[in-house]
Design a protein around this motif. Structure first.
Motif, short mmCIF file in Angstrom:
data_model
loop_
_atom_site.label_atom_id
_atom_site.label_comp_id
_atom_site.label_asym_id
_atom_site.label_seq_id
_atom_site.Cartn_x
_atom_site.Cartn_y
_atom_site.Cartn_z
N VAL A 288 0.88 -1.13 -0.01
CA VAL A 288 0.02 -0.18 -0.02
C VAL A 288 0.88 1.34 0.04
O VAL A 288 0.31 2.43 -0.22
CB VAL A 288 -1.09 0.00 1.30
N GLY A 289 2.08 1.20 0.15
CA GLY A 289 3.00 2.21 0.27
C GLY A 289 3.04 3.11 1.50
O GLY A 289 3.41 4.48 1.47
N ASN A 290 2.65 2.48 2.75
CA ASN A 290 3.00 3.25 3.97
C ASN A 290 4.12 2.71 4.79
O ASN A 290 4.16 2.91 5.93
CB ASN A 290 1.74 3.37 4.74
N GLU A 291 4.91 1.88 4.13
CA GLU A 291 6.33 1.39 4.81
C GLU A 291 7.30 1.14 3.77
O GLU A 291 6.81 0.73 2.83
CB GLU A 291 5.71 0.14 5.48
N VAL A 292 8.60 1.51 4.03
CA VAL A 292 9.72 1.36 3.21
C VAL A 292 10.79 0.88 3.85
O VAL A 292 10.91 1.50 5.20
CB VAL A 292 9.79 2.56 2.45
N SER A 293 11.63 -0.02 3.53
CA SER A 293 12.67 -0.63 4.02
C SER A 293 13.89 -0.51 3.27
O SER A 293 13.67 -0.54 2.00
CB SER A 293 12.51 -2.21 4.44
N PHE A 294 15.13 -0.23 3.74
CA PHE A 294 16.21 -0.37 3.07
C PHE A 294 17.58 -0.61 3.93
O PHE A 294 17.44 -0.46 4.97
CB PHE A 294 16.57 1.03 2.34
N GLU A 295 18.69 -0.59 3.12
CA GLU A 295 19.90 -0.79 3.93
C GLU A 295 21.04 0.04 3.30
O GLU A 295 20.96 0.86 2.40
CB GLU A 295 20.47 -2.36 3.53
N VAL A 296 22.09 0.20 4.22
CA VAL A 296 23.30 0.96 3.82
C VAL A 296 24.38 0.20 4.17
O VAL A 296 24.51 -0.15 5.41
CB VAL A 296 23.16 2.44 4.39
N GLU A 297 25.50 0.08 3.29
CA GLU A 297 26.50 -0.75 3.69
C GLU A 297 27.53 0.02 4.37
O GLU A 297 27.77 1.26 4.10
CB GLU A 297 27.23 -1.19 2.27
N HIS A 298 28.28 -0.52 5.22
CA HIS A 298 29.25 0.25 5.96
C HIS A 298 30.83 0.23 5.38
O HIS A 298 30.93 -0.63 4.49
CB HIS A 298 29.62 -0.34 7.42
#
Length: 422
Positions: A288-298
């Motif tokens: 539905v577009g009310n949650e987003v997940s993501f990552e960033v590499e260190h």
């Protein structure tokens, strides 16, 4: 109690700062300085984690103060709250590149926004004031930030988490700014399109007659039902990467359309998802577009900055399995960890592994003039700065506040050791 270094000659503003600090009892104590030289001296010797600067104070050379911070990022790893007048915020953001900025606050909004910025610091002090906690605890960090339906909160939290990752040696300076840009975009999207329900067409029409989209968001928040909504930023920080999840309390929005819509050079909005997908990995929305997940590499076992007084020191490279020094050796050098991992062995048993997050290697026996109490072996290829006592003392004579920083670092490590053994 946490000291705040304040650079301001404006007594009216100073009273606003005192008033904001009083809301937190004894947690924040402002130390006011009216000139750049005494302000920088206070930063160097008291090492406060937070400072407040009145950028528009014409009687104060604030440029000199910020140049001192930029020139020694390794030492001045805390954060700055900048209060300004008659300046463009986007220009200020570019001007303060290289400073760990926490919040930009217009002077007339200080009574509202400064307490909120201090509240964010207060509520999250358990990790945000700990430069090396991820290394000291040898554990993953996870939790959630809950923020108001206001872009100021979004920018403040984005700055704090970006600063923390940079100060913890997990991101380079360029990575920090790329990550911060993407995080701000996604948090503002959650407020603007999610909680406030602003559509693409509504935003385009509003921007045709207005410059500041914040005015539209403030008007939406006049509805108590919208104003009560919150944005949650879940985080999990491991040595290899950080993972995040942003949730809003809106009905969702059509994120697919934003990905598919071509971007024009003159578009003033609609770029958030594209920016995020460029700088972040594993970017995913729920249906539905009310949650987003993501990552960033260190960064992988690499220091993101070197102390200015050590920059001319020759680097030494150690191959996998090569000993830096052995237990029982005379102690004549201290090492600054530039890159790699180094295993520590005592009486033939591996007891820990040090990385650039630990900053120094061999400091105890070096300072106490004892023989080495452990053997240090490179785990993979590693790089160190080898500092003799003469070079280290010369550096401290040149910049005496480095000695204070090292003393505090050792005190923190001894305190951690004490806490783990009681």
């Amino acid at each position: 109690m946490r000291n705040l270094a304040v650079l301001s000659a404006d007594e009216g503003l100073n009273e606003m700062i005192r008033s904001a600090c009083r809301e937190f009892d004894d947690e924040f104590t402002p130390a006011f300085r009216a000139d750049a030289a005494s302000f920088v001296q206070y930063l160097n010797y008291e090492l406060p984690e937070i400072d407040i600067v009145h950028y528009s104070s014409h009687s104060v050379d604030v440029t000199a103060a910020f140049e001192a911070i930029k020139n020694d990022r390794w030492l001045h790893y805390g954060g700055s709250i900048v209060i300004y007048e008659d300046h463009n915020e986007h220009e200020l953001l570019e001007r303060f590149r290289g400073v760990n900025l926490i919040a930009l606050i217009p002077r007339d909004r200080t009574p509202i926004y400064l307490p909120r910025a201090l509240s964010v610091l207060y509520l999250n002090r358990s990790i945000l004031f700990q430069r090396d906690i991820h290394a000291l605890l040898q554990a993953n960090l996870q939790g959630v930030f809950v923020m108001n339906n206001d872009p100021f909160d979004a920018a403040t939290y984005a700055n704090l988490i970006s600063n923390f990752l940079y100060n913890s040696n997990l991101l380079s300076l360029d990575q920090k700014y790329d990550f911060n840009s993407a995080l701000v975009e996604l948090l503002v999207n959650a407020i603007e399109h999610g909680n406030c329900g602003v559509t693409y067409e509504e935003k385009r029409a509003f921007l045709a007659d207005n410059v500041d989209i914040m005015a539209l968001i403030r008007s939406k928040n006049e509805d108590p039902r919208i104003a009560r909504r919150r944005v949650r930023l879940h985080y999990r920080i491991t040595p290899e990467r950080s993972s995040f999840q942003i949730q809003d309390e809106g009905a969702g929005f059509d994120w697919r359309a934003h990905l598919e819509r071509p971007q024009g050079a003159d578009d003033l909005h609609g770029r958030g998802i594209m920016i995020a997908s460029h700088f972040l990995s594993a970017l995913r929305y729920n249906e539905v577009g009310n949650e987003v997940s993501f990552e960033v590499e260190h960064l992988r076992n690499e220091a993101n900055s070197v102390p200015r007084v050590f920059e001319s020191t020759q680097e030494e490279t150690f191959e996998d399995g090569e000993a830096v020094f052995r237990q029982g050796d005379h102690s004549s050098h201290i090492y600054y960890i530039v890159a790699g991992k180094f295993d520590i062995y005592a009486n033939g048993k591996r007891i820990s592994t040090l990385t650039p997050a630990d900053i120094f290697l061999g400091e105890m026996s070096f300072l106490l003039s004892n023989r080495r109490s452990a053997t240090v072996v490179a785990s993979g290829r590693g790089t160190l700065l080898k500092l003799s006592k003469e070079a280290f003392i010369h550096a401290i004579k040149e910049e005496p506040h480095y000695g204070i920083f090292l003393a505090r670092l050792l005190a923190q490590r001894l305190q951690q050791l004490h806490d783990f053994t009681i």
